[in-house]
Design a protein around this motif. Structure first.
Motif, short mmCIF file in Angstrom:
data_model
loop_
_atom_site.label_atom_id
_atom_site.label_comp_id
_atom_site.label_asym_id
_atom_site.label_seq_id
_atom_site.Cartn_x
_atom_site.Cartn_y
_atom_site.Cartn_z
N LYS A 68 0.79 -1.27 -0.12
CA LYS A 68 -0.15 0.04 0.08
C LYS A 68 0.91 1.29 -0.04
O LYS A 68 0.56 2.15 -0.64
N ASN A 121 0.88 4.00 -3.12
CA ASN A 121 0.44 5.24 -2.87
C ASN A 121 1.58 6.18 -3.38
O ASN A 121 1.23 7.34 -3.74
N ASP A 179 2.02 10.04 -3.47
CA ASP A 179 1.74 10.14 -1.95
C ASP A 179 3.23 10.17 -1.14
O ASP A 179 3.30 9.22 -0.83
N VAL A 228 3.32 8.60 2.70
CA VAL A 228 3.72 7.10 3.07
C VAL A 228 5.10 6.77 3.70
O VAL A 228 5.85 7.34 3.25
N HIS A 267 0.91 4.92 12.00
CA HIS A 267 -0.71 4.13 12.20
C HIS A 267 -1.37 4.39 13.52
O HIS A 267 -2.65 4.37 13.30
N MET A 285 -3.54 9.77 9.91
CA MET A 285 -3.98 8.68 9.24
C MET A 285 -5.51 9.13 8.69
O MET A 285 -6.19 8.34 7.83
N TYR A 288 -6.78 8.52 5.15
CA TYR A 288 -6.75 7.02 4.50
C TYR A 288 -7.97 6.39 5.30
O TYR A 288 -8.16 5.09 4.81
#
Lengths: 365, 438
Positions: free
Chosen positions: B138, B142, B148, B151, B186, B192, B195
């Protein structure tokens, strides 16, 4: 052709037949036909035996203890012999053999229990016997040999305890033996060699077990027998104890105590020896606790530096044993009455009190 | 010839010595080679010389690099940043291959120049698939597809100049630290937010049985063997497992359980309706130690959540639960008896304890079989456990009985001894009387 009878030749005894055999079981028949006629025991000896059956009012405690000790030694030999029938002195089999004896062999638990408690009682009574003999002044001339052989027997009893302790090859015995065989390291220069001799290598191993086993079943019993004989030669006229019945009762009481202990508190099994897992606290058997405590106390002498504290701990003990050996020659007071021997009595009292206190301290700390 | 013997001897000596010393000369030429090498290293050190003088953060980079796995393996500045560090003058000039500080988008490729080079990494026996894995994650998708830069890239988990080996407890990517490292992003709700994913994973993980082991809260369990984030989500190819993958992901460690799950009726349902997955009964992240209580009740994760409580399936679950609990109960009961018996010295309970352990192992065998949901599969092992436990219980009773018998025997023996002593005392008394008469 008939053989001519020789004149003057003694006529052989007539066969007694079954009736004669039955007569042996009567007191008269046993005395005359068995003891006198067949075993050739003299009237003198029989009379002495009969005389010794008579109750005596003045029998000192020591006489009982010495006979109890003899009895315990015989019991240890007999039970040890039975245990040897199943025991193999290998590190792979020893522990399992002990379990087999305890769980599978009929009355194996009893035999082992008697052997186990017999050893404890034997050492306990040896200490009593030493004290009683000392207080009675029985080491004074001409009994020096008896005293010295008695001291050797004390050390041999401790030797039995030490060597026998490792044989079940359990955790406690393995590590206690490791600690005890480490003691010679206190001696500078030769300590390491002494340890190697005791263990047969750097560590307690199969060689140590074999060594201890052979000492326990061969060397020590032979030496003990020799020193018991030496111990008794000077006092052989007392070999048939006066007041036999009371002695027999004392032995019966001892036996009752032995089987009670063996039944109600059987010899422990513990866990199999694991050289890679050291228990938190390793303690020797009760009769070595005082010695262990002296060694620990000697560690406080660390201001002496190096190997001196350990050596002092060992030397103190050797010194005490040496003094005990030489007591008959050091004590020049001819009196035997304890009231006339204040110094000697004080010395032994301090010695025994120290032994008991050190044992208790080591046991409960 | 004889006029200059000394000169001749001298010349001869020089000749011999030159032969003798020739290898020495060769050695010295090697030395000079290595010196040159060192100099070239010294050239690399020109970066260090300047950066140390610049102080503060730039000097810290040097220190961090020196202590890093790269510093220890002599992977120097130009290996990552390029350039010619042999000169003090213009190390950053074009043509020397100077890369400078890579952007976040460049970092994965930047590291991959060495870490994806199999011929280079062979000497360190390290994997080289990180970049390809990262691109499937992911994070990677991204980064490359949506550009992005929020990340995670290599440096976020491994550090920049301070990169210890992953096995080093100080590494952010170390097994013990990785959950905390992942949680830096996270666990940050604001970070976050775009997302739309949960941010309580770390708390949930530490509440789980896995997390408790990781925190050393479970005796006898090794933290290095329990899973952390990358063990389920993959370290470089990180993304949530798909429905079909979950059983496989869990089965990587719980192999037996996976096998029985695949044999059972739930696998058929999973193939058809995508349920039940492992996480439907055991939760995810907050995976508690499973007990037989899961078979009872209608709340989430319990059988009754999917099955009617009077259904055949639910009742079968109850039977399985009862079989396991009954075996465990019996083992606990008999174990207490054994421990009580053990307090009496000399009574050998080693075999009894071993048999109880075997019984427990049978229950442990039965537990993963619950996933097949075949009652007979489970009871086969619980019955074995019960048989062993009953055997031990019988032996305990026998030993107790034998101990009583021994005491009775002792009493009888003591009676005999007492009788003998009384007889002897009587005989003694008779002898005393006789003596008095005389």
């Amino acid at each position: 052709m008939m053989k001519p009878e020789l004149k003057g030749k003694k006529k052989p005894n007539e066969p007694v037949g079954l009736r004669g055999l039955l007569s042996w079981f009567t007191s008269e028949g046993f005395l005359n036909d068995v003891l006198k006629k067949r075993l050739g025991i003299s009237d003198n000896l029989i009379n002495k035996f009969k005389n010794n059956l008579q109750p005596k009012k003045k029998i000192h405690l020591g006489a009982y203890i010495s006979w109890i000790l003899t009895f315990l030694f015989i019991i240890e030999c007999l039970t040890g012999m039975f245990l040897m029938m199943y025991y193999h002195p290998t590190i792979a089999e020893a522990f399992e053999d002990v379990r087999y004896i305890t769980n599978i062999v009929p009355y194996g638990w009893l035999i082992r229990g008697i052997h186990f408690w017999g050893s404890h009682l034997m050492i306990l009574f040896v200490f009593f016997h030493l004290l009683q003999t000392y207080l009675k002044g029985a080491y004074k001339p001409p009994r020096e040999i008896t005293w010295i052989s008695g001291m050797v027997l004390l050390l041999l009893s401790l030797g039995f305890g030490l060597t026998g302790y490792l044989l079940p090859w359990n955790q406690i015995s393995f590590w206690a033996s490791t600690v005890v065989t480490e003691v010679p390291m206190a001696f500078p220069y030769i300590g390491h060699y002494l340890k190697l001799i005791a263990r047969g290598g750097e560590n307690v191993s199969q060689v140590t077990l074999t060594r201890f086993f052979s000492m326990h079943v061969m060397a020590l019993p032979a030496l003990t027998t020799f020193f018991i004989v030496l111990h008794l030669i000077p006092i052989r006229k007392y070999l048939i104890p006066r007041d036999l019945i009371t002695h027999f009762i004392a032995i019966l009481l001892c036996f009752a105590l032995l089987i009670s202990l063996a039944t109600l508190s059987p010899a422990p099994i513990h866990e199999k020896a694991d050289p890679y897992h050291t228990p938190n606290k390793v303690k020797a058997e009760w009769y070595f606790l005082a010695a262990q405590e002296v060694l620990e106390l000697a560690q406080h002498l660390d201001f002496l530096g190096g190997w001196a504290p350990k050596l002092m701990g060992v030397l103190i003990q050797i010194f005490v044993i040496l003094i005990l050996f030489l007591i008959p020659f050091l004590d020049k007071n001819p009196a035997r009455n304890i009231k006339k021997r204040p110094f000697a009595v004080t010395f032994i009292s301090i010695g025994y009190c120290a032994f008991i206190i050190l044992t208790l301290v080591a046991k409960f700390k | 010839m004889t006029r200059y013997p000394k000169i001749r001897i001298l010349l001869l000596t020089i000749l011999i010595l030159s032969f003798v010393l020739l290898p020495g000369k060769a050695n010295s030429s090697e030395k000079s080679k290595s010196k040159r090498k060192k100099r070239s290293r010294k050239g690399k050190i020109t970066c260090i010389i300047c950066h140390e003088q610049l102080g503060k953060e730039k000097a810290l980079w040097v220190k961090q690099w020196q202590e890093s796995i790269h510093g220890k393996n002599n992977v120097t500045c130009p290996a990552c940043h390029g350039g010619d560090p042999s000169s003090f003058n213009k190390p950053k000039i074009k043509g020397t291959g100077y890369l400078g500080k890579p952007s976040r988008t460049e970092i994965p490729e930047f590291c991959a120049r060495c870490h994806s080079d199999t011929s280079w990494m062979r000497q360190y026996n390290k994997r080289t698939d990180q970049l390809s894995q990262y691109k499937t994650s992911k994070h990677g998708m991204n980064l490359y597809q949506k550009n992005d830069t929020k990340v995670a890239v290599c440096t976020d988990c491994h550090g920049r100049h301070d990169i210890p080996e992953v096995s080093n407890p100080a590494s952010l990517a170390n097994h013990k630290n990785i959950a905390e490292t992942c949680s830096k992003c996270h666990g940050d709700a604001d970070y976050m937010l775009p997302y739309n994913i949960l941010t309580n994973q770390l708390t949930a993980y530490y509440n789980s049985y896995h997390g408790m082991i990781m925190k050393n809260k479970v005796d006898g369990k090794n933290p290095s063997l329990v899973p952390s984030c990358p063990d389920c989500h993959s370290p470089h190819g990180a993304k949530p497992p798909e429905v079909a993958e979950i059983a496989n992901v869990c089965g990587n460690c719980h192999m037996q359980t996976e096998k029985y799950f695949h044999d059972g009726v739930h696998k058929v349902a999973l193939d058809e309706v995508n349920k039940p997955r492992c996480i439907d009964c055991h939760n995810y992240h907050e995976i508690r130690y499973p007990t037989t209580d899961l078979f009872v009740g209608e709340s989430m994760f319990h059988c009754g959540f999917c099955h009617l409580t009077n259904s055949k399936e639910y009742l079968r679950g109850l039977k399985i639960k009862e079989a396991i609990e009954n075996a465990e109960r019996e083992i606990d009961k008999v174990e207490k008896m054994v421990l009580t018996l053990q307090e009496t010295p000399g009574l050998d309970v080693i075999d009894l304890k071993e048999n109880l352990q075997r019984a427990r192992r049978n229950v442990l065998e039965a537990v993963p079989r619950t996933h097949s949901l075949v009652e007979e599969d489970v009871t086969k092992y619980t019955n074995k456990a019960l048989a062993l436990t009953n055997e031990v219980e019988q032996k305990v009773e026998d030993m107790k009985e034998e101990f009583v018998t021994r005491k009775k025997g002792l009493f009888a023996a003591l009676m005999v001894i007492f009788f003998l002593i009384c007889s002897l005392l009587y005989k003694r008394w008779l002898l005393e009387l006789k003596e008095e008469e005389i």
